[in-house]
Design an enzyme around this catalytic site. Structure first.
Site, short mmCIF file in Angstrom:
data_model
loop_
_atom_site.label_atom_id
_atom_site.label_comp_id
_atom_site.label_asym_id
_atom_site.label_seq_id
_atom_site.Cartn_x
_atom_site.Cartn_y
_atom_site.Cartn_z
N ASP A 26 0.80 -1.25 0.00
CA ASP A 26 0.00 0.00 0.00
C ASP A 26 0.82 1.28 0.00
O ASP A 26 0.52 2.23 0.76
CB ASP A 26 -0.95 0.00 1.21
CG ASP A 26 -2.00 -1.10 1.15
OD1 ASP A 26 -1.99 -1.89 0.18
OD2 ASP A 26 -2.82 -1.20 2.08
N LYS A 66 -6.96 -4.92 -3.08
CA LYS A 66 -7.72 -5.49 -1.96
C LYS A 66 -8.63 -4.42 -1.37
O LYS A 66 -8.37 -3.23 -1.56
CB LYS A 66 -6.77 -6.03 -0.90
CG LYS A 66 -5.89 -4.94 -0.31
CD LYS A 66 -4.95 -5.45 0.73
CE LYS A 66 -4.11 -4.33 1.29
NZ LYS A 66 -4.86 -3.25 1.94
N CYS A 121 -2.11 -2.78 7.56
CA CYS A 121 -2.05 -3.69 6.40
C CYS A 121 -0.77 -4.52 6.35
O CYS A 121 -0.81 -5.69 5.98
CB CYS A 121 -2.30 -2.92 5.12
SG CYS A 121 -4.04 -2.36 5.04
C1 VGL Z 1 -4.62 0.76 5.75
C2 VGL Z 1 -6.15 1.76 7.14
C3 VGL Z 1 -7.12 1.66 6.19
C4 VGL Z 1 -3.23 0.29 5.53
C5 VGL Z 1 -5.60 0.64 4.78
O1 VGL Z 1 -2.79 0.21 4.36
O2 VGL Z 1 -2.55 -0.01 6.53
N1 VGL Z 1 -4.92 1.31 6.93
N2 VGL Z 1 -6.85 1.10 5.00
#
Ligand code: VGL
Ligand code: ZN
Length: 224
Positions: free
Chosen positions: A16, A125, A170
């Site tokens: 991410d 995802k 994540c």
């Molecule tokens: C994430 C919060 C919401 C992450 C993704 O990538 O850690 N955190 N969505």
């Protein structure tokens, strides 16, 4: 100190590294931009590199805005005593976030300074409207797989190194799921940053210890 030399049975997962999670983004994680050069460097040591992208539809269950106003769609958010805003989702407790990584928006793009041309898979995802997915392997309902374990197993990859954002969400949930699915699971700690909600870092560190997820420094990987 153990030196970890990547082999063809290893993969680096870069979780991410998207504009919304970096300074200036909708869910900016402090210092997230500072790990980009290190990730680019370490990626060159790996034959197999996989990237993930948080990829939510508008009105996603994890967005606080979805549950605001007169007609909350899937329940009413509550604040925990520690100061987290959560939803009691059908599948359990779900933290609520600002709108982020909406499909097709600039904020959902991988950061342009990320430079890993040989990355072989980008896994998206969190695209189910009613289920969030912190883990790259298993959605937050703990029963909907993403298909990543099958991809890795079919390709003979047995050991996974994790970098990216966020350490306590994540990255953490992905590394834990990987260990539970039978992969060797190693987090390169200095190439991650945490959101750092109340108790989130302590909780993930405790879960890592229980699950046998290792935490190492990037200095334990060969530098060239
Ligand atoms: C994430 C919060 C919401 C992450 C993704 O990538 O850690 N955190 N969505
Ligand atoms: Zn998200």
């Amino acid at each position: 100190m153990t030196l970890w030399s990547p082999t063809s049975n290893d993969a680096l997962l870069v979780i991410d590294m998207q504009r919304d999670f970096l300074p200036g983004g909708a869910l900016a994680i402090a210092g997230g931009d500072t790990i980009i050069p290190g990730i680019n460097t370490v990626a060159r040591r790996f034959e197999h590199v996989l990237l993930t992208q948080d990829w939510h539809p508008r009105g996603h269950i994890s967005f606080a805005s979805t549950h605001a106003g007169a007609h909350p769609r899937w329940g009413t958010p509550v604040s925990t005593p520690e100061g987290r805003s959560i939803l009691h989702a059908p599948y359990g407790v779900q933290d609520l976030w600002p709108d982020h990584c909406v499909q097709g928006t600039a904020g959902a793009e991988l950061h342009h300074d990320l430079s890993i041309p040989h990355a072989e898979l980008i896994l998206r995802k969190g695209f189910h409207q009613q289920i969030d997915s912190y883990s790259a392997f298993m959605e937050n309902d703990r029963r909907t797989p993403t298909g990543l374990a099958g991809y890795l197993r079919e390709r003979g990859i047995t050991r996974l190194f994790f970098t990216g954002l966020a350490y306590d969400f994540c990255v953490g949930f992905s590394a834990l799921a990987a260990a539970q699915l039978g992969f060797e699971s190693i987090v390169i700690e200095d190439l991650t940053r945490a959101v750092d909600l109340p108790d989130s870092v302590r909780a993930i560190n405790a879960a890592f210890a229980t699950a046998g997820v290792l935490r190492i420094s990037s200095t334990a990987l060969p530098s060239a």
